[in-house]
Design a protein around this motif. Structure first.
Motif, PDB file in Angstrom:
ATOM      1  N   SER A  26     -45.857  31.287 -39.101  1.00  0.00           N
ATOM      2  CA  SER A  26     -46.960  30.186 -38.982  1.00  0.00           C
ATOM      3  C   SER A  26     -48.277  30.981 -38.908  1.00  0.00           C
ATOM      4  CB  SER A  26     -46.516  29.384 -37.685  1.00  0.00           C
ATOM      5  OG  SER A  26     -47.975  28.877 -37.109  1.00  0.00           O
ATOM      6  N   ARG A  54     -46.416  24.828 -38.085  1.00  0.00           N
ATOM      7  CA  ARG A  54     -46.623  23.886 -36.915  1.00  0.00           C
ATOM      8  C   ARG A  54     -47.276  22.568 -37.146  1.00  0.00           C
ATOM      9  NH1 ARG A  54     -48.282  27.871 -32.209  1.00  0.00           N
ATOM     10  NH2 ARG A  54     -46.596  29.110 -31.910  1.00  0.00           N
ATOM     11  N   ARG A  56     -48.823  18.921 -34.790  1.00  0.00           N
ATOM     12  CA  ARG A  56     -48.862  18.774 -33.434  1.00  0.00           C
ATOM     13  C   ARG A  56     -47.689  18.339 -32.407  1.00  0.00           C
ATOM     14  NH1 ARG A  56     -52.836  14.944 -32.010  1.00  0.00           N
ATOM     15  NH2 ARG A  56     -51.660  13.611 -33.479  1.00  0.00           N
ATOM     16  N   ARG A  59     -44.267  19.297 -33.518  1.00  0.00           N
ATOM     17  CA  ARG A  59     -43.833  18.497 -34.954  1.00  0.00           C
ATOM     18  C   ARG A  59     -44.005  19.895 -35.689  1.00  0.00           C
ATOM     19  NH1 ARG A  59     -46.292  13.177 -33.257  1.00  0.00           N
ATOM     20  NH2 ARG A  59     -48.292  14.126 -33.950  1.00  0.00           N
ATOM     21  N   GLU A  62     -44.241  20.765 -43.087  1.00  0.00           N
ATOM     22  CA  GLU A  62     -43.322  21.336 -44.344  1.00  0.00           C
ATOM     23  C   GLU A  62     -44.007  21.478 -45.536  1.00  0.00           C
ATOM     24  OE1 GLU A  62     -40.279  21.918 -43.332  1.00  0.00           O
ATOM     25  OE2 GLU A  62     -40.256  21.068 -41.453  1.00  0.00           O
ATOM     26  N   LYS A 122     -51.083  10.750 -46.529  1.00  0.00           N
ATOM     27  CA  LYS A 122     -51.741  12.002 -45.937  1.00  0.00           C
ATOM     28  C   LYS A 122     -51.905  12.984 -46.950  1.00  0.00           C
ATOM     29  CE  LYS A 122     -50.646  14.714 -41.768  1.00  0.00           C
ATOM     30  NZ  LYS A 122     -50.250  14.582 -40.157  1.00  0.00           N
ATOM     31  N   ASN A 150     -51.894  19.502 -48.923  1.00  0.00           N
ATOM     32  CA  ASN A 150     -50.903  19.340 -50.096  1.00  0.00           C
ATOM     33  C   ASN A 150     -51.682  19.374 -51.042  1.00  0.00           C
ATOM     34  OD1 ASN A 150     -48.894  18.723 -48.185  1.00  0.00           O
ATOM     35  ND2 ASN A 150     -49.302  16.599 -48.098  1.00  0.00           N
TER      36      ASN A 150
END
Ligand code: BT5
Length: 268
Positions: A26, A54, A56, A59, A62, A122, A150
């Motif tokens: 991360s 990571r 928030r 969670r 990915e 999102k 993304n």
């Protein structure tokens, strides 16, 4: 210790230490650890892939290798504690400007930390983590702000795990053409430099908050806000100058410093 491989170093005006990893657990975790060793303001970590990205509240974030812009910035700022939210807002606003410049899209911000496409899916999420117990000899306490954008994934709902179908989209899907991650990073850091300068003064922070207000799609929406131990429902009416969300509820106006927001339906 997290895993990492093949760091590549480069620099841009205002960001003289950009560390690019093929793979790391991360980028936020990495910079928090570097900060404990004394790493300074504005160090940047970027990764082609994260094995433990990571989100928030425990969670996860990915993304298949090479498909996201995954970047974190270490900040050491003289920032009043109540204005800390504006550090993530600075990154979200810079990312929205960079996406606009590189693709022509106009993402909106869902409070507190998401960039959404016009259809509400999102595109990106921001995670800020502060280490308030850091040793004072290294300067102001570190805040690491990371964003996952993304870029090339998902290309369609077929790419998504069940839980994200209809929830996530990408720059490529929205713009209809591939987007270069490296150019997007340069643009993001180009917009971020002045935003970080603004964070340093009360006037600059007020300007940041008003830009956030303008781009925040949550204002005017019916919302449910989930906080540790409580939930409120109402209409989001404003953001404070610290970037906190003001919600009109049946029990009066409430100011939310941190929480998860569900947009129920547009107001009126
Ligand atoms: C966020 O959390 O949106 C913050 C994400 C921050 C990721 C960056 S990447 C660089 C830096 N290093 C890190 O380790 N993290 C930061 P949150 O609001 O909790 O949203 C997480 C939720 O979004 C997950 O539970 C999924 O439902 C969903 N999600 C996961 N991956 C996604 C993706 N690629 N696109 C859209 N939604 C996703």
């Amino acid at each position: 210790m997290g895993d990492s491989s093949s760091s590549d170093s480069r620099s841009l005006p205002g960001f003289s230490d950009i560390r690019w990893f093929d793979s790391i657990d991360s980028t936020n975790r990495y910079l928090l650890e570097e900060a404990r060793g004394g790493a300074p303001h504005r160090v940047v970590a970027v990764a082609d892939h994260q094995t433990a990205g990571r989100g928030r509240l425990g969670r996860s974030w990915e993304a298949p290798p090479g498909s996201n812009l995954l970047v974190s910035v270490l900040l050491r700022l003289d920032l009043p504690a109540e204005a800390r939210h504006l550090a993530s807002a600075a990154v979200a606003l810079a990312a929205a400007s960079a996406i606009g410049a590189e693709t022509g899209l106009a993402p909106v911000i869902k409070w507190p930390n998401d960039l959404l496409a016009a259809d509400g899916r999102k595109l990106a999420g921001v995670l800020a983590e502060a280490d308030l117990a850091a040793p004072p000899e290294h300067g102001y306490p570190p805040i690491v702000v990371g964003i996952g954008i993304n870029v090339g994934w998902p290309r369609s709902d077929d790419d998504l795990p069940e839980g994200l179908v209809g929830q996530a989209t990408s720059l490529q899907q929205e713009a209809g053409h591939p987007v270069d991650r490296s150019a997007l990073l340069d643009s993001l850091l180009g917009y971020l430099g002045p935003r970080l300068t603004s964070l340093g003064t009360p006037e600059g922070r007020a300007g940041l908050a008003s830009d956030l207000r303008r781009q925040c799609v949550t204002i005017g929406s019916r919302v449910r806000v989930e906080m540790p131990g409580s939930v409120i429902e109402g209409t989001a009416t404003d953001l404070t100058d610290e970037g906190h969300l003001v919600v009109a509820t049946d029990g009066g106006s409430k100011t939310v410093v941190a929480g998860d927001v569900v947009h129920l339906r547009p107001a009126g």
